[in-house]
Motif scaffolding. Structure first.
Motif, mmCIF file in Angstrom:
data_model
loop_
_atom_site.group_PDB
_atom_site.id
_atom_site.type_symbol
_atom_site.label_atom_id
_atom_site.label_comp_id
_atom_site.label_asym_id
_atom_site.label_seq_id
_atom_site.Cartn_x
_atom_site.Cartn_y
_atom_site.Cartn_z
ATOM 1 N N TRP A 94 1.195 -1.258 0.053
ATOM 2 C CA TRP A 94 0.426 0.282 0.166
ATOM 3 C C TRP A 94 1.135 1.191 0.041
ATOM 4 N N ILE A 95 0.552 2.226 -0.527
ATOM 5 C CA ILE A 95 1.473 3.531 -1.356
ATOM 6 C C ILE A 95 0.993 5.113 0.026
ATOM 7 N N ASP A 96 1.034 5.384 0.820
ATOM 8 C CA ASP A 96 0.881 6.408 0.959
ATOM 9 C C ASP A 96 0.793 7.614 0.218
ATOM 10 N N ALA A 97 -0.594 8.037 -0.666
ATOM 11 C CA ALA A 97 -0.489 9.282 -1.269
ATOM 12 C C ALA A 97 -1.380 10.299 -0.896
ATOM 13 N N LEU A 98 -1.774 10.375 0.165
ATOM 14 C CA LEU A 98 -2.255 11.729 0.751
ATOM 15 C C LEU A 98 -2.312 11.678 1.837
ATOM 16 N N ALA A 99 -2.351 13.031 2.805
ATOM 17 C CA ALA A 99 -3.340 13.446 3.957
ATOM 18 C C ALA A 99 -4.984 12.858 3.667
ATOM 19 N N ALA A 100 -5.929 12.759 4.599
ATOM 20 C CA ALA A 100 -7.580 12.494 3.908
ATOM 21 C C ALA A 100 -7.806 13.850 3.779
ATOM 22 N N ASP A 101 -7.538 14.482 4.251
ATOM 23 C CA ASP A 101 -8.349 15.837 4.782
ATOM 24 C C ASP A 101 -8.336 16.868 3.511
ATOM 25 N N GLU A 102 -6.680 16.269 2.272
ATOM 26 C CA GLU A 102 -6.445 16.953 1.220
ATOM 27 C C GLU A 102 -7.873 16.743 0.123
ATOM 28 N N LEU A 103 -8.502 15.408 0.108
ATOM 29 C CA LEU A 103 -9.280 14.976 -1.143
ATOM 30 C C LEU A 103 -10.805 15.848 -1.047
ATOM 31 N N PRO A 104 -11.019 16.702 -1.873
ATOM 32 C CA PRO A 104 -12.248 17.238 -1.795
ATOM 33 C C PRO A 104 -13.272 16.540 -1.429
ATOM 34 N N THR A 105 -14.467 17.571 -0.809
ATOM 35 C CA THR A 105 -15.310 16.378 -1.073
ATOM 36 C C THR A 105 -16.843 16.373 -2.437
ATOM 37 N N ASP A 106 -16.341 15.034 -2.681
ATOM 38 C CA ASP A 106 -17.945 14.804 -3.860
ATOM 39 C C ASP A 106 -16.944 15.300 -4.769
ATOM 40 N N ASP A 107 -15.444 15.050 -4.782
ATOM 41 C CA ASP A 107 -14.805 15.944 -6.121
ATOM 42 C C ASP A 107 -13.809 14.906 -6.879
#
Length: 105
Positions: A6-19
């Protein structure tokens, strides 16, 4: 690299909501999608028009290519609308703590 890595992609809070968000993971151009609190991952390049899907329009579980308006289901990469006919590669995703992990194997 192991198939189970598993590769660490980014912090979850960096993901936009429903985008959708384009990220580079271990040399791969990946699109990460959030839909209803779930996270999905596919290749970021349309199999029909070679456009970046992160520049497209996310409608529910479908991403629309910005070039020719072909659509794909972000859950499994299957095309849902012409002119797209070849599926996108999809990747397993999990959120552990505050990090989004993607398995590319």
């Amino acid at each position: 690299m192991s198939e189970q890595t598993w590769i660490d992609a980014l912090a979850a809070d960096e993901l936009p909501t429903d985008d959708v968000l384009g990220v580079a993971i271990d040399g791969h151009d990946i699109a990460l999608y959030t839909v209803g609190g779930e996270v999905f991952a596919t290749d970021n390049v349309c199999t029909h028009g070679h456009a970046r899907l992160c520049d497209g329009f996310l409608d529910g579980h479908e991403i629309e290519c910005p070039l020719h308006q072909g659509r794909f289901d972000v859950r499994d990469g299957k095309p849902t609308c012409e002119p797209a006919s070849e599926p996108l590669r999809s990747y397993p995703v999990k959120v552990e703590g505050s990090r989004v992990l993607v398995r590319i194997g």
